[in-house]
Scaffold this active site. Structure first.
Site, short mmCIF file in Angstrom:
data_model
loop_
_atom_site.label_atom_id
_atom_site.label_comp_id
_atom_site.label_asym_id
_atom_site.label_seq_id
_atom_site.Cartn_x
_atom_site.Cartn_y
_atom_site.Cartn_z
N LYS A 267 -5.92 -7.71 1.58
CA LYS A 267 -4.82 -6.81 1.24
C LYS A 267 -4.28 -6.16 2.50
O LYS A 267 -5.02 -5.52 3.24
CB LYS A 267 -5.30 -5.74 0.25
CG LYS A 267 -4.26 -4.67 -0.08
CD LYS A 267 -4.85 -3.58 -0.97
CE LYS A 267 -3.89 -2.42 -1.16
NZ LYS A 267 -4.47 -1.32 -1.94
N ASP A 272 1.16 2.85 2.11
CA ASP A 272 1.27 2.90 0.66
C ASP A 272 1.67 4.30 0.20
O ASP A 272 0.84 5.20 0.14
CB ASP A 272 -0.06 2.49 0.02
CG ASP A 272 0.02 2.47 -1.51
OD1 ASP A 272 1.15 2.40 -2.03
OD2 ASP A 272 -1.03 2.52 -2.15
N LYS A 279 2.58 8.77 -4.70
CA LYS A 279 1.33 9.50 -4.54
C LYS A 279 1.60 10.96 -4.20
O LYS A 279 2.67 11.29 -3.68
CB LYS A 279 0.51 8.88 -3.41
CG LYS A 279 0.00 7.48 -3.64
CD LYS A 279 -0.73 6.98 -2.39
CE LYS A 279 -1.26 5.56 -2.58
NZ LYS A 279 -2.37 5.51 -3.53
N ASP A 290 -4.41 1.17 4.35
CA ASP A 290 -4.42 0.33 3.16
C ASP A 290 -4.28 -1.16 3.50
O ASP A 290 -4.23 -1.99 2.59
CB ASP A 290 -3.30 0.76 2.21
CG ASP A 290 -3.66 0.56 0.75
OD1 ASP A 290 -4.85 0.38 0.45
OD2 ASP A 290 -2.75 0.58 -0.09
N ASP A 349 1.89 1.99 -8.08
CA ASP A 349 0.82 2.32 -7.14
C ASP A 349 -0.40 1.42 -7.31
O ASP A 349 -1.36 1.52 -6.56
CB ASP A 349 0.42 3.80 -7.29
CG ASP A 349 -0.42 4.29 -6.12
OD1 ASP A 349 -0.32 3.70 -5.02
OD2 ASP A 349 -1.18 5.26 -6.30
N GLU A 351 -0.43 -1.64 -6.54
CA GLU A 351 0.32 -2.71 -5.86
C GLU A 351 -0.57 -3.71 -5.14
O GLU A 351 -0.19 -4.87 -4.97
CB GLU A 351 1.32 -2.10 -4.87
CG GLU A 351 0.79 -1.76 -3.48
CD GLU A 351 -0.34 -0.72 -3.48
OE1 GLU A 351 -1.19 -0.78 -2.58
OE2 GLU A 351 -0.37 0.15 -4.37
N ARG A 353 -3.26 -5.27 -5.98
CA ARG A 353 -3.65 -6.41 -6.80
C ARG A 353 -2.49 -7.40 -6.98
O ARG A 353 -2.71 -8.57 -7.22
CB ARG A 353 -4.17 -5.92 -8.15
CG ARG A 353 -3.17 -5.19 -9.01
CD ARG A 353 -3.83 -4.34 -10.08
NE ARG A 353 -4.51 -3.19 -9.50
CZ ARG A 353 -5.22 -2.31 -10.19
NH1 ARG A 353 -5.34 -2.45 -11.51
NH2 ARG A 353 -5.80 -1.29 -9.60
#
Length: 507
Positions: A267, A272, A279, A290, A349, A351, A353
């Site tokens: 990933k 993010d 968030k 991230d 959020d 995201e 996956r």
């Protein structure tokens, strides 16, 4: 972009004066009767004097304690350091991880010195290797965005390990491996530490090319046009809200004598915000980390290539920046992933996956023996396992060896189940699957989502797969400890290299 300083590692025999250094480090253990000096090169007179003074000096032998004393004539250095290794059993055996942490802690705390000699007990080559690895991991700093070096201390540049095994024919290979692993972990840390102003999808792809120079690997980059054309709907769906468009990077190491074939998917969300499902502002700055999973798989493949291991290893870096804008994906949008499966986006959020699903499908199409994905995927991982232990989920045939490899490497992981009852919570009314489901056990629900995208092998069987959630252990917001610095930790690189070595040992 990534500037690494590699420590020079060497091994010396018992005469310290022939290889004088700025400091000599010896170990102190915690025994049932209090602190005691571990095996060391000091004279009996010096050992007796020091042993009588440990408690008076406040020396406990606890991990991370490093007390500086004036050097002794027999050491040939101006500083003697007593470094804690923690609890030692009645037999006096110190574990490899305790040696690794003690060496890393001492080297980290001795920043500003040029040369250090580590005089811990070394009964085996494995002990020397652990000490060398800890030293390589401890000799790290991240200062490239400082306008002045005033007040900053450079990492230790030269580390000598005092050992009677200095002439062993296998020692150079162990030192080379430690040096290379240190380089890979530290490069991962430096990528994670990059500010999002400087690390974004395009520059991350460029960094992958730069780090790969001089190694027998092939780097292929999908830009936004190719991603759109080939149907990478997860990566494009997450990245289209940003002015800095997404990338997919494939890093292939394919030696002629490869006996196994593995795929690593990472990933790479370079920042993010949560997208439209934004968030809270508090702590959002940590979201520069991230992309740690992508940094891990990149540097794992580069380490495998540097070691010349006979395995075909491919890293898939799924890179995007998750931003809110008029072009961003909305809750209730449906994305068509690479391979054709549709996903209803209930929360933008969730995201990671989405980009990972594209990478897992792409990896599956090359029929590897195993797929391992690495991601800072869920806050639920921290709730379940804390800040230092990664969660591993998936097929037992992969998670079992991964746990064994992590134990050997000295990294903390814990297997978690994938209960069947979680899958229905991902059902969508309008698409094949939704991107969020049951809130409780969210780390496992996210893994159940990823499992839906693992492909079949040529025989029609599901490819063995495992997911590693490193949301907590990839970024250290607390104080440094052992060989682990603040911020990016580089966790899981050593576990994955050990996993591949263990696979090859079975061939």
């Amino acid at each position: 972009m990534v500037k690494n300083t590699e420590v020079n590692l060497s091994a010396i025999a018992r005469d310290l004066k022939k290889a004088a250094s700025d400091a000599v480090v010896i170990g102190v253990g915690q025994g049932t009767d209090g602190p005691f000096l571990l095996e060391n090169p000091l004279t009996a007179k010096s050992v007796e004097a020091l042993a009588d003074s440990l408690k008076v000096l406040g020396i406990t032998g606890a991990p991370d304690q490093a007390v500086r004393l004036p050097g002794l004539p027999e050491t040939g250095s101006g500083i003697l350091v007593l470094a804690g290794v923690g609890k030692v059993d009645a037999g006096g055996k110190v574990s490899g991880e305790a040696l690794r942490r003690a060496a890393g802690s001492a080297v980290r705390q001795l920043a500003g010195l040029s040369s250090v000699t580590l005089a811990f007990p070394t009964a085996t080559i494995a002990d020397v290797a652990a000490i060398a690895e800890g030293a390589a991991l401890g000799a790290y700093s991240f200062t490239e965005f400082r306008s002045s070096k005033d007040g900053l201390k450079d990492p230790v540049a030269n580390v000598a390990i005092l050992t009677e095994l200095a002439g062993d024919k296998d020692l150079n290979a162990a030192l080379d491996r430690a040096r290379l692993l240190g380089k890979a972990v530290n490069a991962t840390r430096s990528l994670v530490n990059q500010p999002p102003s400087h690390l974004y999808p395009e520059s991350f792809a460029d960094a992958a090319k730069d780090l790969s120079k001089g190694l027998p690997v092939k780097v292929t980059v999908w830009d936004e046009k190719r991603l759109e054309k080939e149907g990478f709907g997860g990566i494009m769906g997450v990245g289209k809200g940003s002015a800095r468009q997404p990338r997919l990077v494939k890093v292939e190491y394919s030696p002629a004598k490869a006996t196994r074939k593995i795929a690593l998917v990472g990933k790479g969300i370079t920042f993010d915000t949560g997208g439209i499902s934004i968030k809270p502002a508090l702590g959002m700055g940590d979201m520069k980390s991230d992309m740690a999973g992508a940094a891990v798989v990149l540097n794992t493949v580069l380490a495998i290539a540097g070691l010349g291991l006979p395995v075909k290893a491919t890293a898939w870096l799924c890179i995007a920046e998750n931003m809110p804008s008029g072009a961003a994906s909305r809750p209730a949008d449906v994305l068509t992933m690479f391979g054709g499966k549709t996903v209803e986006v209930l929360n933008t959020d969730a995201e990671g996956r989405l980009v990972m699903a594209d990478g897992i499908v792409a990896a599956s199409q090359e029929y590897p023996d195993a797929i391992i994905d690495v991601a800072t995927l869920t806050g639920a991982q921290l709730i379940a396992l804390g800040n230092r232990t990664a969660g591993i989920m998936g097929a037992d045939s992969v998670t079992g060896p991964l746990k064994a490899a992590a134990d050997r490497a000295g990294e903390l992981v814990w297997p978690m189940p994938l209960p069947d009852e979680l899958r229905p919570s991902l059902d969508s009314q309008v698409a094949d699957i939704a991107n969020i489901g049951e809130r409780h056990g969210g780390m496992m629900t996210a893994a159940v989502f990823l499992r839906e995208f693992v492909g079949k092998d040529k025989g029609g069987q599901t490819i063995p797969w495992a997911h590693i959630d490193i949301a907590g252990p990839s970024f250290n917001n607390g104080a440094p400890y052992g060989y682990t610095p603040k911020q990016g930790t580089g966790c899981t690189v050593r576990t994955l290299v050990a996993y591949v070595e263990d696979l090859l040992a079975q061939v």
